[in-house]
Design an enzyme around this catalytic site. Structure first.
Site, mmCIF file in Angstrom:
data_model
loop_
_atom_site.group_PDB
_atom_site.id
_atom_site.type_symbol
_atom_site.label_atom_id
_atom_site.label_comp_id
_atom_site.label_asym_id
_atom_site.label_seq_id
_atom_site.Cartn_x
_atom_site.Cartn_y
_atom_site.Cartn_z
ATOM 1 C CB SER A 1 33.559 71.226 13.897
ATOM 2 O OG SER A 1 33.365 70.945 12.523
ATOM 3 C CG ASP B 1 29.804 71.293 12.679
ATOM 4 O OD1 ASP B 1 30.734 70.484 12.841
ATOM 5 O OD2 ASP B 1 29.924 72.338 12.008
ATOM 6 C CE1 TYR C 1 38.844 76.953 6.425
ATOM 7 C CE2 TYR C 1 37.698 77.454 4.392
ATOM 8 C CZ TYR C 1 37.957 76.598 5.435
ATOM 9 O OH TYR C 1 37.328 75.381 5.477
ATOM 10 N NE ARG D 1 23.554 63.995 7.788
ATOM 11 C CZ ARG D 1 24.547 64.858 8.073
ATOM 12 N NH1 ARG D 1 24.360 65.834 8.956
ATOM 13 N NH2 ARG D 1 25.711 64.766 7.476
ATOM 14 N N GLY E 1 25.544 71.024 8.401
ATOM 15 C CA GLY E 1 26.229 71.378 7.169
ATOM 16 C C GLY E 1 25.522 70.791 5.966
ATOM 17 N NE ARG E 2 29.135 65.761 3.781
ATOM 18 C CZ ARG E 2 29.984 65.734 4.812
ATOM 19 N NH1 ARG E 2 29.542 65.876 6.055
ATOM 20 N NH2 ARG E 2 31.274 65.568 4.603
ATOM 21 C CB THR F 1 37.908 76.933 10.037
ATOM 22 O OG1 THR F 1 36.531 77.329 10.015
ATOM 23 C CG2 THR F 1 38.004 75.444 9.779
ATOM 24 C CG HIS G 1 36.218 70.939 7.771
ATOM 25 N ND1 HIS G 1 36.863 72.090 8.141
ATOM 26 C CD2 HIS G 1 35.715 71.210 6.536
ATOM 27 C CE1 HIS G 1 36.765 72.996 7.175
ATOM 28 N NE2 HIS G 1 36.058 72.480 6.192
HETATM 29 C C1 LIG Z 1 30.452 71.328 0.976
HETATM 30 C C2 LIG Z 1 30.989 71.728 2.314
HETATM 31 C C3 LIG Z 1 31.736 72.871 2.415
HETATM 32 C C4 LIG Z 1 32.226 73.275 3.660
HETATM 33 N N1 LIG Z 1 32.918 74.445 3.764
HETATM 34 C C5 LIG Z 1 33.386 74.838 4.967
HETATM 35 C C6 LIG Z 1 34.077 76.071 5.109
HETATM 36 O O1 LIG Z 1 34.276 76.812 4.157
HETATM 37 N N2 LIG Z 1 34.538 76.412 6.348
HETATM 38 C C7 LIG Z 1 34.338 75.608 7.441
HETATM 39 O O2 LIG Z 1 34.758 75.958 8.546
HETATM 40 N N3 LIG Z 1 33.666 74.450 7.334
HETATM 41 C C8 LIG Z 1 33.181 74.059 6.133
HETATM 42 N N4 LIG Z 1 32.491 72.886 6.037
HETATM 43 C C9 LIG Z 1 32.223 72.084 7.261
HETATM 44 C C10 LIG Z 1 30.899 72.504 7.878
HETATM 45 O O3 LIG Z 1 30.959 73.810 8.389
HETATM 46 C C11 LIG Z 1 30.495 71.579 9.039
HETATM 47 O O4 LIG Z 1 31.521 71.541 9.978
HETATM 48 C C12 LIG Z 1 30.151 70.163 8.596
HETATM 49 O O5 LIG Z 1 29.547 70.153 7.331
HETATM 50 C C13 LIG Z 1 29.214 69.530 9.609
HETATM 51 O O6 LIG Z 1 28.971 68.200 9.296
HETATM 52 P P1 LIG Z 1 27.664 67.698 8.507
HETATM 53 O O7 LIG Z 1 27.861 68.073 7.077
HETATM 54 O O8 LIG Z 1 27.682 66.240 8.725
HETATM 55 O O9 LIG Z 1 26.453 68.372 9.109
HETATM 56 C C14 LIG Z 1 31.972 72.484 4.807
HETATM 57 C C15 LIG Z 1 31.202 71.328 4.686
HETATM 58 C C16 LIG Z 1 30.701 70.951 3.465
HETATM 59 C C17 LIG Z 1 29.854 69.713 3.378
#
Ligand SMILES: Cc1cc2nc3c(=O)[nH]c(=O)nc-3n(C[C@H](O)[C@H](O)[C@H](O)COP(=O)(O)O)c2cc1C
Length: 428
Positions: free
Chosen positions: A321, A354, A182, A358, A377-378, A208, A323
């Protein structure tokens, strides 16, 4: 364990054994769904939250465990999408529209799940996506994730908003991690983050590009209201990273937020008002490309036009993605964006996807549609919140096991063999 939970646990184990046994699908129940229903109902009623990683049957089992472990606002931060969380749901549901076409009579004794990314071989295509503020989920945060990534040999992408330093994470990981970026609204700050990551030995910077200020994270906001604790004891009230109010330059609001994010240590933050600048455009990418000496990826690309521009700007890789549905409510799953991005880059650069992954079968489908690797991610954060390092390891292990299983079932012995001919999209 008290008497009641020991009894429940024993019952749960018995039911699991029953479900796994051939009797369950064999003569006793005659394969009739009606016969299975009472048992499934009992199973559902006794299915409480898992209390150790080895009780998990799939990665979804970690979500209620995380919810139980976390204060409401922290779980809200983890779970939230935007508006009605429709894109969060769409990401996962997108996979149910894709069907697998398994091949038979293939020797699948040896399964090789390894992939190569920028000259490094990984034993599986499962990447840990950047997730900010991991100490909100577990006191060991990103360091616990790094230990799990090391134990299971996974690529970890560290967020700018990590609550552990890249140097500590790399030392723990024992191998380079990629650095998500970022850049903030101040060029020198973004540049300093890049240079620190490069000095630490990071082989890739992941910019990002999908997040603008003010994303409407209603589930988070509701959870914050429900949380009775005094948040200002730990958090700056002036800036939360995606806040509805932005701090004024020079107010010190961003610095308060950044105080808990080691990547900002020692930087002049007096002019910073946002982690993601609203004026970021392709000229910015060009300037960054000229600055970054390692690989540069863009995370958040979802359409062919932008994929094409990324290639033209000398970007080395993409992460398809949205996000995790936390940026805008497009209702378009990333798995449906993937094919157009893959077609657009035509094999020139790797494409990671992403969002909503799951299951091993989800990974298989993404690979079939052209992904080089997938990010989670989650699920990783659920594992971390519930059980620390061992939870993350279990999540990674379950996904690996499920991927191996579907590769075997589908008759594919290596990742390269998983091509589009192995999937078909359900007619709508
Ligand atoms: C709690 C949380 C914080 C995240 N923080 C960032 C981040 O700082 N930078 C970023 O590029 N993506 C961030 N993401 C997005 C993840 O990198 C990813 O794209 C996303 O979680 C994938 O989907 P999923 O959670 O369904 O697997 C975040 C996601 C979550 C759930």
């Amino acid at each position: 364990m008290d008497g009641v939970s020991a009894q429940t646990e024993a019952r749960r184990r018995f039911l699991r054994m029953l479900v796994a046994s051939p009797l369950f699908s064999g003569s006793l129940f005659g394969g009739s769904l009606r016969n299975l229903l009472p048992i499934l109902e009992v199973l559902q009623q006794t299915a409480e939250v898992i209390s150790s990683p080895d009780q998990a049957l799939d990665v979804m089992d970690f979500e209620p465990a995380a919810r139980k472990a976390l204060p409401p606002a922290h779980f809200g931060y983890l779970a939230t999408g935007v508006d009605e969380d429709g894109t969060v749901r769409a990401n996962h549901e997108g996979y149910s529209r894709i069907q697998i076409r398994p091949r038979r009579l293939v020797d699948v004794e040896e399964i090789d799940m390894s992939v190569r990314l920028f000259g490094t071989t990984w034993s599986s295509p499962i990447v840990i996506s950047p997730v900010s503020s991991q100490k909100a989920f577990h006191p060991e945060g990103d360091v616990a994730v790094a230990r799990a990534a090391r134990a299971k040999d996974h690529l970890q992408i560290l967020p700018t908003g990590a609550t552990s330093s890249i140097e500590d994470v790399m030392a723990t990981r024992g191998a380079p991690v990629w650095q998500q970026l970022y850049p903030t609204n101040v060029w020198e700050v973004g540049r300093a983050i890049v240079k620190r990551a490069e000095r630490a030995g990071s082989p890739a910077i992941v910019l990002t590009v999908d997040l603008q200020e003010g994303s409407n994270r209603e589930t988070l906001f509701r959870a914050q209201t429900a949380d009775q604790r005094e948040c200002s004891a730990c958090h700056s009230s002036a800036y939360t990273g995606y806040a509805r109010t932005r701090p004024k330059a020079g107010s010190g609001g961003f610095a308060q937020y950044a105080a808990r994010k080691p990547m900002f240590d020692g930087l002049d933050l007096s002019k910073v008002v946002a982690t993601h600048p609203a004026n970021m455009d392709w000229d910015f990418v060009k300037r960054l490309r000229d600055t970054v000496t390692v690989k540069l990826l863009l995370k958040g690309i979802v359409v062919r036009e932008d994929a094409q521009l990324a290639v033209e700007h000398g970007v080395d890789g993409l992460v398809v993605s949205n996000h995790g549905g936390r940026a805008e409510e497009t209702l378009r799953p990333t798995i449906e964006s993937l094919p157009e991005v893959v077609d657009s880059v035509a094999g020139k650069i790797p494409v990671i996807v992403d969002g909503g992954i799951r299951r091993g079968t989800d990974i298989f489908k993404a690979l079939a549609l052209g992904a080089t690797a997938v990010g989670i991610g989650r699920p990783e954060a659920w594992g971390l919140a519930a059980f620390g390092q061992s939870g993350v390891e279990a999540v990674l292990e379950i996904l690996r096991r499920e991927l191996r299983t579907i590769m075997r079932q589908a008759g594919t012995t290596s990742i390269n063999e998983i091509t589009r001919s192995y999937v078909v999209t359900r007619p709508s």
